[in-house]
Design an enzyme around this catalytic site. Structure first.
Site, PDB file in Angstrom:
ATOM      1  N   GLU A 143      -0.841   6.289  21.058  1.00  0.00           N
ATOM      2  CA  GLU A 143      -2.028   6.112  21.915  1.00  0.00           C
ATOM      3  C   GLU A 143      -3.264   5.618  21.173  1.00  0.00           C
ATOM      4  OE1 GLU A 143      -1.333   9.461  25.286  1.00  0.00           O
ATOM      5  OE2 GLU A 143      -2.064  10.199  23.371  1.00  0.00           O
TER       6      GLU A 143
HETATM    7  C1  NGO Z   1       1.108  12.598  24.721  1.00  0.00           C
HETATM    8  C2  NGO Z   1      -0.050  12.429  23.766  1.00  0.00           C
HETATM    9  C3  NGO Z   1      -0.636  13.759  23.310  1.00  0.00           C
HETATM   10  C4  NGO Z   1      -0.849  14.676  24.493  1.00  0.00           C
HETATM   11  C5  NGO Z   1       0.462  14.865  25.225  1.00  0.00           C
HETATM   12  C6  NGO Z   1       0.296  15.761  26.427  1.00  0.00           C
HETATM   13  C7  NGO Z   1       1.895  11.979  22.720  1.00  0.00           C
HETATM   14  C8  NGO Z   1       2.884  11.585  21.713  1.00  0.00           C
HETATM   15  N1  NGO Z   1       0.614  11.742  22.657  1.00  0.00           N
HETATM   16  O1  NGO Z   1       2.220  12.669  23.826  1.00  0.00           O
HETATM   17  O2  NGO Z   1      -1.851  13.512  22.652  1.00  0.00           O
HETATM   18  O3  NGO Z   1      -1.291  15.934  24.037  1.00  0.00           O
HETATM   19  O4  NGO Z   1       0.998  13.636  25.642  1.00  0.00           O
HETATM   20  O5  NGO Z   1       1.483  15.966  27.123  1.00  0.00           O
END
Ligand code: NGO
Length: 508
Positions: free
Chosen positions: A310
């Site tokens: 992300e």
């Molecule tokens: C995503 C995000 C995290 C969040 C999570 C919540 C990943 C790999 N990055 O998973 O920052 O906490 O969802 O479900």
């Protein structure tokens, strides 16, 4: 019905062993004369087992050194011997007098001990002395893991969890033969591991968490304690330093790492994708190299997770530049990098392990990486994310990846989930527990149980041995074990739970 058995009469073991059969007439009852006879190279496993069994049984259970040539005394024998199937493979047999666990390595004996524990009445898990008898039903087990990596991840950044909470989670995972603990140590809301060369990461960057609580961090000694506690349970700690996004806590602590050198405030919300390291700032690489160096030196395991998820506020060019350097540094510090699957869209080194966390079976970059030889950890968010709600309206959890009931978490296969990513590409399975909504050990319990055990079975047991109706029966049997362990599990309507048990239940 014996409380450690299912209605089908077989012991309720999770993960279900590759082979298990009842051997009538060979039950072993642990009596006052019972000893734990351990191979000289597995005395630690013997002591661990004694620590499990002594409180409830009240038996002395001395740990003695096994004489490989002589028949073992009454009780339990932990025997090292050549055995196919790798270091975690083990066998269990009973002969009316002795339960013998065999394995090629202490690790296999430890996994076998978790099965033995589950063959005993659930009251064995209590810490107060209770009446026996302590009978292990006559049985023959031959067992080995399907995947080398069975992990759980705990996010200690969104909410900080004390060492004791982490140790408790390690114990819960060990019961289900999990062998990796991935610690998500850094995120926008907090930096949780002391770094000597960059002290403000924790002195300032650890001082809050989601919702504005006090946060916290692990000193290097705390971290060593966690690593040691895990190692005694044959669990490898995988530390994650998330980059280039999810870095607000570091940027708040060190303005020299931001794009314009201006300090950013600490963050206590739950949005993602706003923070980023800066690719053309030399301080970025000094920072990363120092941090990776210290983390690698504190971590005996082979992996160092560098995040990569992300990075919505990082350009493609910047991301690739940082990823290349980060992978080089992690390798130079002697570790194998792991990255969330976005890293596979960038210049992935062939040694880097890719952790898939998507929600659909369409992940061309992961399939391509697997085709080039990168190993894959399967953590599909809609199946393995322990922070997803079970059902709408739940007290805890998110639902961006959907709702995950316990049978959903069980009903998939890591070897054919992504077309093109087969067993030989899959290093293993991991269930992440993100903690935006979870702040206490009881919250972790409710999100992890009953889903953690079923995902552990997805990673350990042969596909052909897995079956939902058997799992449902075995979960019913394990609920009493969780009660004895003080685990406040979620009373999923998909399972027939005992009355007065689980989260929110009045004491039985
Ligand atoms: C995503 C995000 C995290 C969040 C999570 C919540 C990943 C790999 N990055 O998973 O920052 O906490 O969802 O479900």
């Amino acid at each position: 019905m014996d409380d450690a058995r299912t209605q089908a009469g077989l012991p309720a073991v999770i993960p279900v062993p590759a082979e298990i059969e009842a051997i009538v007439g060979t039950d072993v009852t642990l009596g006052d004369d019972a000893v734990i006879a351990a191979d000289p190279n597995a005395v630690g496993v013997g002591e661990y087992l004694a620590g499990l069994l002594r409180p409830a049984t009240g038996l002395a259970l001395p740990v003695v050194v096994l004489d490989a040539a002589a028949p073992a005394g009454p009780g339990i024998a932990l025997r090292l011997t050549a055995l196919p199937g790798g270091d975690e493979a083990y066998g269990i047999s009973t002969d009316g007098r002795t339960v013998t666990i065999t394995a090629a390595a202490a690790e296999g004996l430890f996994r076998g001990v978790q099965t033995l524990r589950q063959l005993l009445p659930v009251t064995i898990e209590g810490r107060e002395r209770v009446a026996g008898p302590w009978t292990v039903p006559g049985v023959r087990v031959s067992d080995r893991p399907r995947f080398a990596y069975r992990g759980v991840m705990l996010d200690v950044a969104r909410h900080f969890f004390a060492v004791a909470d982490v140790e408790r989670y390690i114990d819960q995972a060990a019961l289900y033969k999990v062998n990796h603990l991935h610690l998500h140590l850094t995120d926008d809301q907090g930096w949780r591991l002391e770094i000597a060369t960059w002290p403000r990461l924790t002195a300032y960057g650890a001082g809050t968490e989601v919702g504005g609580g006090p946060g916290g961090f692990y000193t290097r000694d705390d971290y060593r304690r966690i690593v040691g506690y895990a190692a005694e349970r044959f669990i490898t700690v995988v530390p994650e330093i998330d980059l280039p996004g999810h870095t607000n806590a570091a940027l708040a602590a060190y303005p020299e790492l931001t794009r314009d050198g201006v300090a950013v405030p600490r963050y206590t919300g739950i949005e993602v994708g706003f923070s980023s390291l800066v690719a053309d700032n030399p301080r970025t690489y000094r920072f990363l190299d120092d941090v990776f160096g210290e983390v690698a030196a504190l971590t005996p395991g082979p992996y160092l997770h560098l995040g990569g998820d992300e990075a919505k506020n990082t350009t493609r060019e910047e991301y690739d530049q940082i990823l290349v350097r980060a992978q080089q540094m992690v390798r130079a510090h002697g570790k194998t990098p792991i990255g969330w699957h976005e890293a596979a869209e960038g210049p992935l080194d062939p040694s880097t392990v890719v952790q898939f966390w998507g929600t659909t079976r369409d992940a061309p970059e992961v399939v391509a990486a697997a085709g080039r030889g990168n190993r894959v950890i399967m953590s599909p968010a809609n199946l393995t994310y322990l922070d997803m709600q079970y059902a709408p309206g739940d007290r805890l959890g998110l639902h961006w990846a959907g709702y995950i009931e316990v049978d959903d978490a069980y009903g998939w296969d890591p070897g054919d989930y992504l077309p093109g990513v087969a067993d030989e590409h899959v290093l293993g399975v991991e269930s992440p527990l993100w903690t935006e909504t979870a702040a206490t050990a009881a919250d972790l319990d409710e999100l992890a149980f009953p889903r953690l055990p079923v995902i552990a079975e997805v990673g350990w047991s042969p596909r052909t041995a897995r079956d939902w109706s058997s799992m449902r029966d075995r979960l019913t049997a394990h609920a009493a074990r969780w009660d004895a362990l003080g685990i406040a599990y979620y009373r999923s309507p998909r399972v027939d739970w005992p009355v007065a048990s689980g989260a929110g239940a009045p004491p039985a």
